[in-house]
Design a protein around this motif. Structure first.
Motif, PDB file in Angstrom:
ATOM      1  N   GLN A  93       0.782  -1.148   0.118  1.00 28.27           N
ATOM      2  CA  GLN A  93      -0.016  -0.011   0.104  1.00 28.27           C
ATOM      3  C   GLN A  93       0.828   1.441   0.025  1.00 28.27           C
ATOM      4  OE1 GLN A  93      -2.880   0.107   3.350  1.00 28.27           O
ATOM      5  NE2 GLN A  93      -3.858   1.863   2.722  1.00 28.27           N
ATOM      6  N   ALA A  94       1.945   1.061   1.063  1.00 28.44           N
ATOM      7  CA  ALA A  94       2.882   2.381   0.821  1.00 28.44           C
ATOM      8  C   ALA A  94       3.650   2.421  -0.425  1.00 28.44           C
ATOM      9  CB  ALA A  94       3.780   2.207   2.087  1.00 28.44           C
ATOM     10  N   LEU A  95       4.071   1.532  -0.848  1.00 18.02           N
ATOM     11  CA  LEU A  95       4.469   1.381  -2.345  1.00 18.02           C
ATOM     12  C   LEU A  95       3.669   2.023  -3.482  1.00 18.02           C
ATOM     13  CD1 LEU A  95       7.050   0.696  -4.107  1.00 18.02           C
ATOM     14  CD2 LEU A  95       6.064  -1.618  -4.394  1.00 18.02           C
ATOM     15  N   GLN A  96       2.441   1.459  -3.401  1.00 18.27           N
ATOM     16  CA  GLN A  96       1.457   2.122  -4.250  1.00 18.27           C
ATOM     17  C   GLN A  96       1.304   3.485  -4.091  1.00 18.27           C
ATOM     18  OE1 GLN A  96      -2.006  -0.088  -3.387  1.00 18.27           O
ATOM     19  NE2 GLN A  96      -1.737  -1.717  -4.755  1.00 18.27           N
ATOM     20  N   GLN A 100       2.220   6.131  -6.822  1.00 20.71           N
ATOM     21  CA  GLN A 100       1.315   7.194  -7.127  1.00 20.71           C
ATOM     22  C   GLN A 100       2.058   8.616  -7.219  1.00 20.71           C
ATOM     23  OE1 GLN A 100      -2.538   7.461  -5.145  1.00 20.71           O
ATOM     24  NE2 GLN A 100      -3.287   9.142  -6.478  1.00 20.71           N
ATOM     25  N   SER A 101       2.556   8.983  -6.108  1.00 16.81           N
ATOM     26  CA  SER A 101       3.486  10.443  -6.036  1.00 16.81           C
ATOM     27  C   SER A 101       4.689  10.250  -7.108  1.00 16.81           C
ATOM     28  CB  SER A 101       3.988  10.341  -4.522  1.00 16.81           C
ATOM     29  OG  SER A 101       4.920  11.404  -4.530  1.00 16.81           O
ATOM     30  N   LEU A 102       5.212   8.969  -7.234  1.00 16.10           N
ATOM     31  CA  LEU A 102       6.195   9.059  -8.147  1.00 16.10           C
ATOM     32  C   LEU A 102       5.586   9.576  -9.782  1.00 16.10           C
ATOM     33  CD1 LEU A 102       9.262   8.835  -9.015  1.00 16.10           C
ATOM     34  CD2 LEU A 102       8.893   6.233  -9.071  1.00 16.10           C
ATOM     35  N   GLN A 103       4.311   8.909 -10.119  1.00 20.36           N
ATOM     36  CA  GLN A 103       3.701   9.093 -11.222  1.00 20.36           C
ATOM     37  C   GLN A 103       3.271  10.484 -11.368  1.00 20.36           C
ATOM     38  OE1 GLN A 103       3.265   6.680 -13.664  1.00 20.36           O
ATOM     39  NE2 GLN A 103       2.785   8.476 -14.903  1.00 20.36           N
ATOM     40  N   GLU A 104       2.781  11.180 -10.298  1.00 17.08           N
ATOM     41  CA  GLU A 104       2.626  12.449 -10.543  1.00 17.08           C
ATOM     42  C   GLU A 104       3.808  13.260 -10.778  1.00 17.08           C
ATOM     43  OE1 GLU A 104       0.719  13.554  -6.814  1.00 17.08           O
ATOM     44  OE2 GLU A 104      -1.214  12.232  -7.270  1.00 17.08           O
ATOM     45  N   THR A 105       5.004  13.120 -10.092  1.00 16.98           N
ATOM     46  CA  THR A 105       6.200  13.887 -10.379  1.00 16.98           C
ATOM     47  C   THR A 105       6.735  13.535 -11.855  1.00 16.98           C
ATOM     48  OG1 THR A 105       6.682  13.500  -7.917  1.00 16.98           O
ATOM     49  CG2 THR A 105       8.448  13.926  -9.583  1.00 16.98           C
ATOM     50  N   ARG A 108       4.408  15.736 -13.902  1.00 16.64           N
ATOM     51  CA  ARG A 108       4.922  17.154 -13.701  1.00 16.64           C
ATOM     52  C   ARG A 108       6.349  17.245 -14.702  1.00 16.64           C
ATOM     53  NH1 ARG A 108       3.582  16.640  -8.450  1.00 16.64           N
ATOM     54  NH2 ARG A 108       5.631  16.300  -7.992  1.00 16.64           N
ATOM     55  N   HIS A 109       7.264  16.403 -14.601  1.00 14.91           N
ATOM     56  CA  HIS A 109       8.355  16.234 -15.329  1.00 14.91           C
ATOM     57  C   HIS A 109       8.211  16.209 -16.931  1.00 14.91           C
ATOM     58  CE1 HIS A 109      11.106  14.942 -11.602  1.00 14.91           C
ATOM     59  NE2 HIS A 109      10.732  16.121 -11.462  1.00 14.91           N
ATOM     60  N   THR A 110       7.227  15.402 -17.096  1.00 11.36           N
ATOM     61  CA  THR A 110       7.010  15.339 -18.562  1.00 11.36           C
ATOM     62  C   THR A 110       6.272  16.766 -19.292  1.00 11.36           C
ATOM     63  OG1 THR A 110       6.129  13.022 -18.344  1.00 11.36           O
ATOM     64  CG2 THR A 110       5.332  14.056 -20.145  1.00 11.36           C
TER      65      THR A 110
END
Length: 302
Positions: A93-96, A100-105, A108-110
């Protein structure tokens, strides 16, 4: 089938007690007792069989106990596994959440990369435009260089002409110098007449100017040296003149020398120095005026 029933009876104390009471009542009956006596061998065999079953049941109980211990161990292992699975679930769950946070980052980077790419494209267009401009300027510089080369050739030709002219001027200067030495005094008189009105405005009478020689008796400049001078004297002033066609630095040096000579000779009178010239160097004019010298000239050369 009978063994199963016997097992159930033996494993059920209450049922066994009830049966015992019933059997005991029956045994009181003579027929049953007699029958039992007749079947004593069978009962003994049955007892032996029951004993064997009892032993088997005890062994089964031991096996069951061992199995129960194994089950307990398995239960503990399952519980530990459940705890591990629970922890893994929390970790997942923490990894998810981290994913999710990494995906948002990443999103934003994209977006930033897309914006940067647009900026790079604009810069590329600007650089291309600048390269075109530089190319045009290069062509203009090349054309200018060709013009400069032509000008250089013209200047070199002009320099050669100036050198020739310089030689001619030097030759002419020598000739004029000789003429000036011969006609210098007459030229000074002409210039005094030419600037007569200007001199009269300063209270000077050009007709009274005399040409003479002064010996440095006191060693102001060099003792015994003779200097040619133009001047005239009144009750209050001594008017000293330096008459030149072109007043340059040499004129300044001559004026300073004569000013010192007359100041040493006429200590009781005021010395008034005039420079009369057709042309005067601007810097020399400024320096002479700082010394209190009056300048009368037609042209100031910068």
């Amino acid at each position: 089938m009978s063994e199963k029933i016997v097992d159930e009876i033996l494993n059920n104390p209450q049922l066994l007690s009830v049966l015992t009471e019933k059997i005991y009542g029956k045994l009181k009956d003579e027929i049953v007792i007699k029958k039992l006596e007749e079947n004593s061998e069978s009962i003994k065999a049955l007892q032996e069989e029951i004993k064997k079953h009892t032993e088997a049941i005890q062994a089964l109980q031991q096996t069951t106990q061992s199995l129960q211990e194994t089950v307990n161990k398995h239960t503990e292992a399952i519980q530990a596994l459940q705890e591990a699975v629970k922890k893994q679930g929390e970790a997942i769950q923490a990894l998810q959440q981290t994913t999710q946070s990494l995906q948002e980052t990443v999103n934003r980077h994209t977006q930033a990369i897309v914006s940067l790419q647009e900026t790079v494209n604009k810069h590329t267009e600007a650089i291309q435009a600048l390269q075109e401009e530089v190319k045009k300027q290069g062509e203009a510089i090349q054309a200018l260089q060709e013009t400069v080369n032509k000008h250089t050739e013209a200047i070199e030709a002009l320099q050669r002409a100036v050198l020739r002219l310089g030689r001619e001027v030097k030759k002419l200067s020598i000739e004029v110098g000789g003429f000036t030495n011969r006609a210098g005094r007459g030229l000074e008189r002409v210039m005094l007449k030419l600037y007569r009105k200007a001199l009269e405005l300063h209270g000077v009478d050009p007709k009274r100017v005399v040409h003479g020689k002064m010996v440095d008796d006191e060693g102001v400049i060099e003792k015994g040296k003779v200097f040619e001078v133009d001047f005239y004297e009144t009750n209050e002033y001594v008017y000293v003149f330096e008459i030149k066609n072109f007043a340059d630095k040499g004129t300044y040096d001559q004026v300073i020398v004569r000013k010192k000579l007359f100041s040493a000779r006429y200590k009781d009178k005021k010395i008034k120095v005039f420079v009369v010239a057709n042309f005067v160097d601007e810097k020399v004019k400024k320096k002479l005026e700082e010394e209190g010298v009056e300048i009368i000239a037609s042209h100031v050369i910068k």
